[in-house]
Design an enzyme around this catalytic site. Structure first.
Site, mmCIF file in Angstrom:
data_model
loop_
_atom_site.group_PDB
_atom_site.id
_atom_site.type_symbol
_atom_site.label_atom_id
_atom_site.label_comp_id
_atom_site.label_asym_id
_atom_site.label_seq_id
_atom_site.Cartn_x
_atom_site.Cartn_y
_atom_site.Cartn_z
ATOM 1 N N GLY A 118 14.606 -14.597 -2.104
ATOM 2 C CA GLY A 118 14.701 -14.035 -3.448
ATOM 3 C C GLY A 118 16.128 -13.591 -3.732
ATOM 4 N N GLY A 120 17.849 -10.829 -3.210
ATOM 5 C CA GLY A 120 18.592 -10.187 -2.119
ATOM 6 C C GLY A 120 19.107 -11.204 -1.119
ATOM 7 C CG ASP A 143 8.133 -9.566 -7.025
ATOM 8 O OD1 ASP A 143 6.945 -9.368 -6.727
ATOM 9 O OD2 ASP A 143 9.086 -9.080 -6.395
ATOM 10 N NE ARG A 178 -17.658 4.809 -10.410
ATOM 11 C CZ ARG A 178 -18.103 4.603 -9.184
ATOM 12 N NH1 ARG A 178 -17.898 3.438 -8.592
ATOM 13 N NH2 ARG A 178 -18.759 5.544 -8.541
HETATM 14 O O1 F6P Z 1 9.287 -8.853 -3.759
HETATM 15 C C1 F6P Z 1 8.018 -9.063 -3.244
HETATM 16 C C2 F6P Z 1 7.298 -7.753 -3.012
HETATM 17 O O2 F6P Z 1 5.990 -8.052 -2.557
HETATM 18 C C3 F6P Z 1 7.254 -6.825 -4.227
HETATM 19 O O3 F6P Z 1 6.313 -7.223 -5.182
HETATM 20 C C4 F6P Z 1 6.973 -5.505 -3.555
HETATM 21 O O4 F6P Z 1 7.468 -4.436 -4.316
HETATM 22 C C5 F6P Z 1 7.735 -5.614 -2.266
HETATM 23 O O5 F6P Z 1 7.945 -6.996 -2.021
HETATM 24 C C6 F6P Z 1 7.036 -4.981 -1.085
HETATM 25 O O6 F6P Z 1 7.881 -5.070 0.014
HETATM 26 P P1 F6P Z 1 7.455 -4.649 1.494
HETATM 27 O O7 F6P Z 1 6.814 -5.850 2.117
HETATM 28 O O8 F6P Z 1 8.738 -4.295 2.153
HETATM 29 O O9 F6P Z 1 6.504 -3.512 1.390
#
Ligand code: F6P
Length: 354
Positions: A118, A120, A143, A178
């Site tokens: 992604g 990063g 995402d 609910r």
């Molecule tokens: O970017 C993918 C993702 O699954 C996000 O949707 C989520 O916020 C994050 O990674 C969770 O990361 P980790 O696996 O470090 O909890």
């Protein structure tokens, strides 16, 4: 044409269904189309800190991995060779070990690397490219928040998982009259909440791109009750911007819990909360993600053959194109609050809390 004999493949960041489809396709295309050797780099670029852990990807090695979730190479969303964390004299320090990573790749005989990840991971890949590593990128994330590509693989599978969960929650919500709050992933963008919310027939969808109030949600619940529909499904994106009264508790709990608690207090309805969590990242990839992963994997190998280093493959309409990684990183693709999908949702009575 660059002189390539051996390529490396690394998967970085959070895993996503379809990673193995990319690894398989890239390996097969490299071997069958170009006659190259392929090295699997374990756990993202961390794998080049310990080159002895790298291993050859043969046709046998990638056989049978297409329907498997996760990544056979392993991954990490904490590894960064430019800010590598280690303990020195009992203290945690950060060191730039990027030169070591580049040297180790050369020691393994790797001429070019496919970096699947992604935003990063692509930022790290771009920095390594600037230091001389021959890199091409493949975009990945459940995402779907990368602006350079129409879709990332993994998103479609996550949508299936979340939609299935909402379908199941629907029946119990209706039976017990609910309010059900379903918290989903997506980081700072609301794509998973929006599309799975629509697909699952949610009544309220809360996304980071649209501010909301608890009063508004309670009004929808009341309206529905008046119409004889004594249950409500509220889908909440994890990155949603909380109203001021809930903000201070953000760190203490998942947003779904905070919002669910506030709805219960204000509406006096029985509320239950489901935080779907990492099941959204798992499971066998859908046919769409397998096909997109396969196309990306082959395109990445072709890009290396063409010398397109510092580029990333992407989907634009029906075509696989290549884009400059430098332009692709750092631009999130947010949901347009006035876009067609949101307008379609509003037209069928879905509330966004505003
Ligand atoms: O970017 C993918 C993702 O699954 C996000 O949707 C989520 O916020 C994050 O990674 C969770 O990361 P980790 O696996 O470090 O909890």
């Amino acid at each position: 044409m660059p002189d390539i004999r051996c390529i490396g493949i690394a998967t970085g960041g959070g895993d996503a269904p379809g990673l193995n489809a990319v690894i398989r396709a890239a390996t097969k295309a490299a071997i069958l189309k170009y006659g190259w050797k392929v090295i699997g780099i374990p756990d993202g670029f961390d794998g080049l800190i310990w080159p002895e852990k790298a291993f050859e990807l043969t046709l046998k090695e990638v056989s049978g991995i297409l329907p498997r979730g996760g990544t056979i190479l392993g991954t990490t969303n904490r590894g960064d060779p430019f800010h590598y964390k280690k303990t020195e004299n009992g203290k945690e320090v950060q060191r730039d070990i990027s030169c070591k990573v580049i040297t180790n790749a050369a020691k393994l005989g790797i001429d070019a690397v496919i970096s699947i990840g992604g935003d990063g991971s692509q930022k790290i890949a771009y920095e390594l490219f600037k230091k001389g590593m021959k890199i091409v990128g493949v975009p990945k994330t459940i995402d779907n928040d990368l602006s350079a590509t129409d879709v990332t693989f993994g998103f479609d599978t996550a949508l299936h998982t979340v939609t299935d969960a909402i379908d199941k929650i629907h029946t119990t919500a209706e039976s017990h009259h609910r309010v059900m709050v379903v918290e989903v992933m997506g980081r700072d963008c609301g794509w998973i909440a929006l599309e799975a919310g629509i697909a699952g027939g949610a009544h309220v969808i809360l996304i980071p791109e649209i501010p909301f109030t608890i009063e508004y949600i309670c009004r929808i619940i009341k309206e529905r009750t008046k119409q004889g529909k004594d249950f409500t499904i509220v889908v909440v994106a994890e990155g949603v911007k909380l109203p001021p009264e809930l903000k201070e508790n953000r760190r203490m709990s998942a947003v779904g819990n905070l919002i669910g608690g506030a709805i219960a207090k204000a509406s006096r309805k029985e509320v239950r909360i489901s935080v779907l969590g990492h099941i959204q990242r798992g499971g066998t990839p859908t046919p769409f993600d397998r096909v997109l992963g396969t196309r990306f994997g082959v395109a990445a190998v072709d890009l290396i053959a063409a010398g397109g280093f510092g580029m990333m493959v992407a989907l634009r309409g029906d075509s696989i194109v290549s884009v400059d990684v430098a332009h692709a990183i750092g631009h999130l693709k947010s949901v347009n609050p006035n876009g067609e999908i949101v307008r379609a949702a509003r037209a069928i009575g879905i509330g966004f809390g505003d």
